[in-house]
Scaffold this motif. Structure first.
Motif, PDB file in Angstrom:
ATOM      1  N   THR A 151      14.757  85.455  51.751  1.00 49.84           N
ATOM      2  CA  THR A 151      15.434  86.737  51.628  1.00 49.84           C
ATOM      3  C   THR A 151      16.895  86.514  51.256  1.00 49.84           C
ATOM      4  O   THR A 151      17.330  85.380  51.063  1.00 49.84           O
ATOM      5  CB  THR A 151      15.306  87.539  52.940  1.00 49.84           C
ATOM      6  N   ALA A 206       8.636  86.492  49.752  1.00 49.95           N
ATOM      7  CA  ALA A 206       9.956  87.014  49.405  1.00 49.95           C
ATOM      8  C   ALA A 206      10.137  88.393  50.022  1.00 49.95           C
ATOM      9  O   ALA A 206       9.242  89.239  49.939  1.00 49.95           O
ATOM     10  CB  ALA A 206      10.115  87.099  47.898  1.00 49.95           C
ATOM     11  N   ALA A 207      11.295  88.626  50.643  1.00 54.29           N
ATOM     12  CA  ALA A 207      11.663  89.941  51.172  1.00 54.29           C
ATOM     13  C   ALA A 207      12.844  90.436  50.353  1.00 54.29           C
ATOM     14  O   ALA A 207      13.945  89.873  50.432  1.00 54.29           O
ATOM     15  CB  ALA A 207      12.038  89.850  52.646  1.00 54.29           C
ATOM     16  N   VAL A 208      12.630  91.462  49.539  1.00 49.41           N
ATOM     17  CA  VAL A 208      13.601  91.856  48.514  1.00 49.41           C
ATOM     18  C   VAL A 208      14.148  93.247  48.817  1.00 49.41           C
ATOM     19  O   VAL A 208      13.402  94.229  48.840  1.00 49.41           O
ATOM     20  CB  VAL A 208      12.957  91.824  47.116  1.00 49.41           C
ATOM     21  N   GLU A 209      15.449  93.306  49.030  1.00 52.70           N
ATOM     22  CA  GLU A 209      16.149  94.571  49.279  1.00 52.70           C
ATOM     23  C   GLU A 209      17.318  94.696  48.295  1.00 52.70           C
ATOM     24  O   GLU A 209      17.823  93.704  47.772  1.00 52.70           O
ATOM     25  CB  GLU A 209      16.725  94.606  50.702  1.00 52.70           C
ATOM     26  N   PHE A 225      19.113  91.091  47.549  1.00 50.72           N
ATOM     27  CA  PHE A 225      18.397  89.820  47.475  1.00 50.72           C
ATOM     28  C   PHE A 225      19.204  88.801  46.682  1.00 50.72           C
ATOM     29  O   PHE A 225      19.648  87.793  47.222  1.00 50.72           O
ATOM     30  CB  PHE A 225      17.019  90.031  46.850  1.00 50.72           C
ATOM     31  N   THR A 269       8.808  94.246  48.486  1.00 45.46           N
ATOM     32  CA  THR A 269       9.985  94.937  47.976  1.00 45.46           C
ATOM     33  C   THR A 269      10.262  96.196  48.774  1.00 45.46           C
ATOM     34  O   THR A 269       9.340  96.898  49.182  1.00 45.46           O
ATOM     35  CB  THR A 269       9.800  95.314  46.486  1.00 45.46           C
ATOM     36  N   LEU A 274      12.324  92.945  55.185  1.00 50.10           N
ATOM     37  CA  LEU A 274      12.322  91.672  55.910  1.00 50.10           C
ATOM     38  C   LEU A 274      11.332  91.702  57.060  1.00 50.10           C
ATOM     39  O   LEU A 274      10.583  90.734  57.270  1.00 50.10           O
ATOM     40  CB  LEU A 274      13.731  91.347  56.412  1.00 50.10           C
ATOM     41  N   THR A 296      14.651  99.135  45.948  1.00 50.02           N
ATOM     42  CA  THR A 296      15.179  97.942  45.275  1.00 50.02           C
ATOM     43  C   THR A 296      15.284  98.162  43.770  1.00 50.02           C
ATOM     44  O   THR A 296      14.400  98.750  43.153  1.00 50.02           O
ATOM     45  CB  THR A 296      14.272  96.724  45.555  1.00 50.02           C
ATOM     46  N   VAL A 306       9.716  82.752  54.865  1.00 47.07           N
ATOM     47  CA  VAL A 306      10.219  83.994  54.277  1.00 47.07           C
ATOM     48  C   VAL A 306      11.524  83.669  53.564  1.00 47.07           C
ATOM     49  O   VAL A 306      12.413  83.021  54.124  1.00 47.07           O
ATOM     50  CB  VAL A 306      10.467  85.074  55.346  1.00 47.07           C
ATOM     51  N   ALA A 339      12.269  85.601  43.004  1.00 49.53           N
ATOM     52  CA  ALA A 339      11.367  86.368  43.872  1.00 49.53           C
ATOM     53  C   ALA A 339       9.926  86.250  43.400  1.00 49.53           C
ATOM     54  O   ALA A 339       9.014  86.022  44.216  1.00 49.53           O
ATOM     55  CB  ALA A 339      11.799  87.832  43.923  1.00 49.53           C
ATOM     56  N   THR A 384      17.596  82.283  54.112  1.00 53.50           N
ATOM     57  CA  THR A 384      18.409  83.390  53.618  1.00 53.50           C
ATOM     58  C   THR A 384      19.446  82.898  52.620  1.00 53.50           C
ATOM     59  O   THR A 384      20.231  81.989  52.925  1.00 53.50           O
ATOM     60  CB  THR A 384      19.128  84.091  54.781  1.00 53.50           C
TER      61      THR A 384
END
Length: 247
Positions: free
Chosen positions: A51, A97-100, A57, A119, A183, A123, A49, A111, A14
């Motif tokens: 994030t 990649a966990a994109v917020e 992100f 995504t 995520l 986002t 992962v 990312a 993270t």
């Protein structure tokens, strides 16, 4: 500034600098490099992962941190950032990649350097560098590999941001999730990838290196040279004056 948590065979890394919108400063990048290296070397980790701590992100490069540097020093920092991002393609383990929230500039590029991108639908994806007066200095090969040269050029011009659903349609992202669920979706994908035979996952990554990261180092060097030239333009100077960047 970097979180590192293992659950089963999945490691979650993270970007944890929310007061600076998880910007990619020097210490963040050193921490990210160390975390990626630790995950790669850990035999109990099958997938990673990547994030960002809420609410987003990553906002890209930390111009306030770079503001007191010369253009040459800035280029050096961006080159180091580029090298760390390129290592993702050469890891034996998949990185999801966990994109917020938003993925801006270097955050957008970081990312798309990952093997799989999830995504959130809400986002905000945007490359604002051309608006600031310069070409993004690294990672454009990863964007080209995902969406092709013509769409990559359009996204790099960054005339307007795009939402998560459009990022999915263009190929910037591979999966979409509802806001707040990226995520969890990324963890589920990473868990499925980690359950596959590790040797076959690794050889698959090695085979596709030539397609995902071909000529990436040379492309980054060229982008860095063009970035340095752009930094002397009136538009770039106007941007840098807000951050006291030296000539």
């Amino acid at each position: 500034m970097i979180g590192f948590e293992k659950t089963g065979r999945v490691c979650v890394i993270t970007l944890d600098r929310p007061k600076r919108r998880n910007a990619l400063g020097e210490e963040v990048m050193k921490g990210l490099a160390a975390a990626l290296r630790a995950a790669e070397q850990d035999p109990e980790v099958g997938a990673v992962v990547l994030t960002g701590a809420p609410p987003a992100f990553c906002a890209g490069s930390d111009l306030k941190e770079l503001g007191g540097q010369t253009i040459a020093a800035m280029c050096g920092h961006e080159a180091e950032t580029a090298a760390i991002a390129r290592t993702i393609a050469y890891m034996s383990k998949p990185v999801v990649a966990a994109v917020e929230g938003y993925a801006l500039g270097g955050g957008f590029i970081l990312a798309v350097c990952c093997d799989v991108v999830v995504t959130a639908r809400g986002t905000r994806w945007h490359l604002p560098e051309v608006q600031n007066g310069w070409l993004p200095p690294w990672g454009l090969q990863a964007l080209v590999a995902r969406v092709g040269g013509v769409k990559a050029r359009l996204l790099t011009w960054g005339a307007e941001p795009i939402p998560g659903d459009e990022a999915l349609r263009l190929g910037v992202a591979d999966y979409a999730a509802e806001d707040g669920a990226a995520l969890d979706r990324a963890k589920a994908l990473a868990t499925a990838l980690a359950a596959l035979p590790a040797n076959a996952v690794a050889t698959t990554k090695r085979f596709f290196e030539a397609f995902a990261a071909a000529d990436a180092e040379r492309a980054d060097m060229q982008a860095s040279r063009l970035f340095a030239e752009d930094c002397l333009s009136p538009a770039a100077r106007a941007t840098f004056d807000r951050f006291t960047v030296k000539s």
